[in-house]
Design a protein around this motif. Structure first.
Motif, PDB file in Angstrom:
ATOM      1  N   GLY A 142      11.749   1.537   8.917  1.00 17.00           N
ATOM      2  CA  GLY A 142      11.159   1.103   7.652  1.00 17.00           C
ATOM      3  C   GLY A 142       9.797   1.747   7.436  1.00 17.00           C
ATOM      4  O   GLY A 142       9.361   2.587   8.229  1.00 17.00           O
ATOM      5  N   CYS A 143       9.141   1.330   6.367  1.00 17.06           N
ATOM      6  CA  CYS A 143       7.836   1.913   6.054  1.00 17.06           C
ATOM      7  C   CYS A 143       6.776   0.835   6.223  1.00 17.06           C
ATOM      8  O   CYS A 143       6.798  -0.186   5.539  1.00 17.06           O
ATOM      9  CB  CYS A 143       7.854   2.438   4.627  1.00 17.06           C
ATOM     10  N   ARG A 144       5.836   1.084   7.119  1.00 18.15           N
ATOM     11  CA  ARG A 144       4.804   0.071   7.409  1.00 18.15           C
ATOM     12  C   ARG A 144       3.837  -0.114   6.248  1.00 18.15           C
ATOM     13  O   ARG A 144       3.133  -1.110   6.179  1.00 18.15           O
ATOM     14  CB  ARG A 144       4.035   0.459   8.672  1.00 18.15           C
ATOM     15  N   LEU A 145       3.814   0.862   5.339  1.00 21.95           N
ATOM     16  CA  LEU A 145       2.928   0.712   4.175  1.00 21.95           C
ATOM     17  C   LEU A 145       3.405  -0.398   3.254  1.00 21.95           C
ATOM     18  O   LEU A 145       2.663  -0.874   2.403  1.00 21.95           O
ATOM     19  CB  LEU A 145       2.865   2.039   3.402  1.00 21.95           C
ATOM     20  N   THR A 146       4.662  -0.815   3.414  1.00 19.51           N
ATOM     21  CA  THR A 146       5.177  -1.903   2.570  1.00 19.51           C
ATOM     22  C   THR A 146       4.990  -3.267   3.243  1.00 19.51           C
ATOM     23  O   THR A 146       5.347  -4.286   2.672  1.00 19.51           O
ATOM     24  CB  THR A 146       6.683  -1.712   2.277  1.00 19.51           C
ATOM     25  N   ASP A 147       4.451  -3.255   4.443  1.00 20.25           N
ATOM     26  CA  ASP A 147       4.265  -4.514   5.176  1.00 20.25           C
ATOM     27  C   ASP A 147       2.817  -4.993   4.985  1.00 20.25           C
ATOM     28  O   ASP A 147       1.873  -4.236   5.246  1.00 20.25           O
ATOM     29  CB  ASP A 147       4.562  -4.255   6.658  1.00 20.25           C
ATOM     30  N   LEU A 175       0.838  -1.204   0.000  1.00 15.27           N
ATOM     31  CA  LEU A 175       0.000   0.000   0.000  1.00 15.27           C
ATOM     32  C   LEU A 175       0.873   1.254   0.000  1.00 15.27           C
ATOM     33  O   LEU A 175       0.449   2.300   0.467  1.00 15.27           O
ATOM     34  CB  LEU A 175      -0.917  -0.036   1.239  1.00 15.27           C
ATOM     35  N   ASN A 176       2.078   1.126  -0.520  1.00 18.68           N
ATOM     36  CA  ASN A 176       3.021   2.245  -0.487  1.00 18.68           C
ATOM     37  C   ASN A 176       2.877   3.138  -1.727  1.00 18.68           C
ATOM     38  O   ASN A 176       3.266   2.736  -2.816  1.00 18.68           O
ATOM     39  CB  ASN A 176       4.459   1.720  -0.387  1.00 18.68           C
ATOM     40  N   PRO A 177       2.354   4.341  -1.546  1.00 12.56           N
ATOM     41  CA  PRO A 177       2.203   5.245  -2.694  1.00 12.56           C
ATOM     42  C   PRO A 177       3.489   6.063  -2.844  1.00 12.56           C
ATOM     43  O   PRO A 177       3.497   7.285  -2.633  1.00 12.56           O
ATOM     44  CB  PRO A 177       1.026   6.128  -2.272  1.00 12.56           C
ATOM     45  N   CYS A 178       4.595   5.382  -3.234  1.00 18.07           N
ATOM     46  CA  CYS A 178       5.922   6.010  -3.123  1.00 18.07           C
ATOM     47  C   CYS A 178       6.069   7.322  -3.885  1.00 18.07           C
ATOM     48  O   CYS A 178       6.652   8.266  -3.364  1.00 18.07           O
ATOM     49  CB  CYS A 178       6.994   5.020  -3.560  1.00 18.07           C
ATOM     50  N   VAL A 179       5.537   7.376  -5.102  1.00 16.46           N
ATOM     51  CA  VAL A 179       5.739   8.617  -5.868  1.00 16.46           C
ATOM     52  C   VAL A 179       4.961   9.757  -5.202  1.00 16.46           C
ATOM     53  O   VAL A 179       5.490  10.852  -4.965  1.00 16.46           O
ATOM     54  CB  VAL A 179       5.337   8.423  -7.350  1.00 16.46           C
ATOM     55  N   CYS A 212       4.153   9.931  -2.150  1.00 19.44           N
ATOM     56  CA  CYS A 212       4.784  10.179  -0.847  1.00 19.44           C
ATOM     57  C   CYS A 212       5.975  11.128  -1.019  1.00 19.44           C
ATOM     58  O   CYS A 212       6.147  12.085  -0.269  1.00 19.44           O
ATOM     59  CB  CYS A 212       5.203   8.836  -0.260  1.00 19.44           C
ATOM     60  N   LYS A 213       6.770  10.866  -2.049  1.00 20.88           N
ATOM     61  CA  LYS A 213       7.944  11.737  -2.288  1.00 20.88           C
ATOM     62  C   LYS A 213       7.499  13.129  -2.687  1.00 20.88           C
ATOM     63  O   LYS A 213       8.068  14.120  -2.238  1.00 20.88           O
ATOM     64  CB  LYS A 213       8.831  11.118  -3.361  1.00 20.88           C
ATOM     65  N   ILE A 214       6.496  13.169  -3.541  1.00 24.82           N
ATOM     66  CA  ILE A 214       5.986  14.487  -3.952  1.00 24.82           C
ATOM     67  C   ILE A 214       5.498  15.253  -2.718  1.00 24.82           C
ATOM     68  O   ILE A 214       5.764  16.444  -2.555  1.00 24.82           O
ATOM     69  CB  ILE A 214       4.875  14.311  -5.008  1.00 24.82           C
ATOM     70  N   ASN A 215       4.824  14.539  -1.840  1.00 26.96           N
ATOM     71  CA  ASN A 215       4.323  15.161  -0.612  1.00 26.96           C
ATOM     72  C   ASN A 215       5.465  15.743   0.219  1.00 26.96           C
ATOM     73  O   ASN A 215       5.445  16.915   0.611  1.00 26.96           O
ATOM     74  CB  ASN A 215       3.556  14.091   0.173  1.00 26.96           C
ATOM     75  N   MET A 216       6.496  14.944   0.463  1.00 29.01           N
ATOM     76  CA  MET A 216       7.587  15.411   1.329  1.00 29.01           C
ATOM     77  C   MET A 216       8.382  16.542   0.680  1.00 29.01           C
ATOM     78  O   MET A 216       8.781  17.496   1.346  1.00 29.01           O
ATOM     79  CB  MET A 216       8.530  14.258   1.643  1.00 29.01           C
ATOM     80  N   ILE A 217       8.608  16.415  -0.625  1.00 30.28           N
ATOM     81  CA  ILE A 217       9.395  17.465  -1.300  1.00 30.28           C
ATOM     82  C   ILE A 217       8.587  18.764  -1.334  1.00 30.28           C
ATOM     83  O   ILE A 217       9.120  19.850  -1.109  1.00 30.28           O
ATOM     84  CB  ILE A 217       9.828  16.996  -2.708  1.00 30.28           C
TER      85      ILE A 217
HETATM   86  S1  SF4 Z   1       8.127   6.144   3.134  1.00 29.93           S
HETATM   87 FE1  SF4 Z   1       6.982   4.379   2.337  1.00 29.93          FE
HETATM   88  S2  SF4 Z   1       5.532   5.244   0.877  1.00 29.93           S
HETATM   89 FE2  SF4 Z   1       7.080   6.793   1.277  1.00 29.93          FE
HETATM   90  S3  SF4 Z   1       8.591   6.524  -0.345  1.00 29.93           S
HETATM   91 FE3  SF4 Z   1       9.281   5.307   1.406  1.00 29.93          FE
HETATM   92  S4  SF4 Z   1       8.448   3.253   1.074  1.00 29.93           S
HETATM   93 FE4  SF4 Z   1       7.356   4.651  -0.284  1.00 29.93          FE
END
Ligand code: SF4
Length: 386
Positions: A207-212, A94-98, A100-105
């Motif tokens: 780590g990222c719990r969205l990947t678990d 459930l990791n929306p990585c792109v 997520c990065k856009i959000n943080m940047i």
């Molecule tokens: S924190 Fe999680 S959702 Fe965000 S980029 Fe890393 S693995 Fe992806």
């Protein structure tokens, strides 16, 4: 001497920095900070945390062991919005990585002026992750955040377009790297060079719990049932046992730690339950769509909770359960029964939800792009008519 990790929003006098470095707490982000600092740059790390990732308590360790200066920023609400409305799909779980990065940047971009920063650096390595670190994804992230020229990826910089900070001479491109792919040889050489202590390498920020899959399944269940889940709901998903019956949700402790956490997590609207005279778990029944739960739902949750206590199972006849809701505590009597109509969420359902949500998000994003293109055209026509 005890040090305190600043939280963004603290009203201390604002120091100025050359650049901001996104610090996930993973090795690559730490090496990025150290690599840039070696050039004599003044840097501020920005560590984002949410129920899904981050460990603000680790920032103190980075400071004590490596002299890394970092602020911690809560990005829970923004991440939750991304999960409800993913625009660029999900990774394996459930990791929306792109997104997520856009959000943080984007969040970091908003504080650049405050800190006088000329660039934002990340620990991304070209080709390291299939979803978010291939060339097109790196370029899309840069474009979608409006950070052309300002987003520096020092570990792979020599393979990427030059940034303003390199062009102006603030950052020496020659001292940046050309790491690529999933290998760790380059990073290990930097670990040697910067003498990064073992505890930092072995202790990434959780780590990222969205990947678990287990966590992701619980999050997806919550997202499906509750349209306005908040950080406290998602934090509750991170431990203990979870059972759902339609829109009713009960969480049952597996051990003392869970029991303590459940008591600490209880909101005034929750029902907390415990066996009155026997040893057993704590349960937390969280109402989703109304302030109160019906008596039969409370009784079923109590029966289910009691079934996890050996003492209750050994008892002959019903057991007494104390139920606290807000200021009120009452004792009810229930039979001890493992309720098979209270279900553990399963990944197959979560996966179906994720696929549907990703498609919905993609359509929405295209519609937004179309609208933006039309708005541009309309503005141009209006200009020509004048
Ligand atoms: S924190 Fe999680 S959702 Fe965000 S980029 Fe890393 S693995 Fe992806």
């Amino acid at each position: 001497m005890e040090t305190k990790t600043p939280i963004e929003g603290d009203n201390a006098a604002v120091e100025q920095y050359d650049g901001l470095v996104l610090m996930s707490g993973g090795l690559d982000s730490i090496l990025t900070y150290l690599l840039l600092r070696k050039q004599g740059l003044k840097l501020l790390g920005v560590h984002y945390y949410s129920p899904f990732f981050g460990a603000p308590q680790k920032a103190e360790m980075w400071k004590n062991l490596l002299g890394i200066e970092a602020i911690c920023v809560d990005t829970s609400d923004k991440m939750i919005k991304r999960l409800y409305k993913p625009h660029r799909g999900f990774g394996k779980t459930l990791n929306p990585c792109v997104d997520c990065k856009i959000n943080m940047i984007t969040q970091t971009k908003a504080i650049m002026d405050k800190y006088g920063a000329k660039f934002v650096a990340t620990g991304e390595v070209l080709g390291q992750r299939p979803m978010s670190q291939h060339m097109a994804a790196l370029n899309n992230i840069k474009a979608d955040t409006g950070m052309e020229g300002k987003l520096l990826r020092p570990l792979s910089a020599k393979l990427l377009e030059e940034t303003d900070a390199e062009r102006s001479g603030l950052v020496d491109r020659e001292q940046l790297l050309s790491l690529q792919g999933r290998g760790r040889k380059g990073q290990m050489a930097l670990v040697e060079q910067f003498k990064v202590p073992e505890e930092v390498i072995e202790s990434p920020a959780g780590g990222c719990r969205l990947t678990d899959e287990t966590n992701a399944t619980r999050y997806a269940q919550l997202l499906t049932v509750k349209g306005d889940a908040d950080a406290t709901d998602f934090r509750l998903c991170n431990f203990a046992r979870h059972y759902w019956k339609g829109e009713h949700w009960v969480v049952i402790g597996r051990n003392e730690h869970d029991n303590d956490q459940l008591l600490l997590s209880a909101a005034p609207t929750d029902y907390t339950m415990r066996l009155e005279t026997l040893m057993g778990p704590i349960a937390l029944l969280r109402p989703i769509h109304s302030a109160d739960e019906a008596p039969e739902i409370i009784a079923e949750a109590a029966q289910h909770m009691a079934s996890f206590s050996k003492h209750a199972r050994d008892a002959t006849g019903p057991v007494r359960v104390s139920v606290t809701h807000g200021e009120k505590t009452e004792v009810i009597e229930v039979t001890v029964e493992r309720r098979d109509d209270w279900l553990v969420p399963i990944w197959a359902t979560a996966k179906a939800w994720k696929v549907a949500k990703a498609e919905e998000g993609k359509q929405e994003r295209w519609a937004e792009k179309r609208e933006a293109r039309w708005a541009k055209k309309r503005a141009k026509w209006a200009e020509q008519e004048q």
